[in-house]
Design a protein around this motif. Sequence first.
Motif: not given
Length: 322
Positions: A18-33
């Motif tokens: 769940x933590x990995x998922x949040x890191x990944x999707x929050x990054x993508x939401x903010x236009x980060x790789x």
Amino acid sequence: MNTIGVLTSGGDAPGMNAAIRAVVRTSIYNNLRIMGIKQGYNGLINGNIYEMNISSVADIIHRGGTMLKTARCDEFTTEAGREKAMTVLKVFGIDGLVVIGGNGSLKGARELSKLGFPTIGIPGTIDNDLGYTDFTIGFDTAINTVIDAIGKIRDTSTSHGRANIIEVMGRHCGDIALYSGLAGGAESIIVPEEGFHIEEVCKRLIQSKNRGKLHSIILLAEGVGNIGNAYELGDEIQKYTDIDTRVTILGHLQRGGSPTAFDRIIASKMGAKAVEILMEGKTSRALGIKSNKVFDMDIEEALSVENKFDTETYELTKILSI
């Protein structure tokens, strides 16, 4: 901050996904790789890294373990190993790192921060042995797993009129035994933080038997070092009380399983917060939860906070198990 890396290290804990998922999707939401690093610090040193996308973390929030895998890494404890890790981070263009794990994992994050690399630590361990935060990711799931086991063992224990010793994990921290013992109605809870007297345990068992109770549950934390192993304790109890005593060691059963809603929620909040902190230009921070609020603090300070045992709850278990 253009590219963020994420890894899980040390023992796995339900909620890490769940933590990995949040890191990944929050990054993508903010236009980060976002780059996933497999097998912890070992994978970091060896370049076991790949770019993640939204689909990379689909259908994982309810899964135990860690999709990024985990491994011990003795090489990372050396200066040469950490320098190699820094080189790999540069080669892959990673600007900031999120580390999810326990005490040792957060110490690794601290060392990377000392080398000038922006690093954030998220507490993921079933042991709940980090004193700066109320709860670590995975702890709530682990105690619910133990409570489920207590219920099943109680059924068979009642049928045979037995006492059962249930050994739980936690290393040198008795929180799993304490909280699952309270919620599961254990007669005795044996933890490394408190003194242990076999006479007191035996007295409780005999008193319970004399008032007609058909079973007894004893919770034993694995970190208690002055009693031998669980089977030796069981032999001693049976010798003193003449009550048939059996032992169940739950072991790694406590690490697995679908994370509870609580673990999924705090993991998601911490994962998102870690990305936000990196975007703000912060480094060397550890995330935690107090009074149901996610916060961050200096990782060096966090690791120096003493993990204090909840003696008030421990005393309550004695009152309620008379």
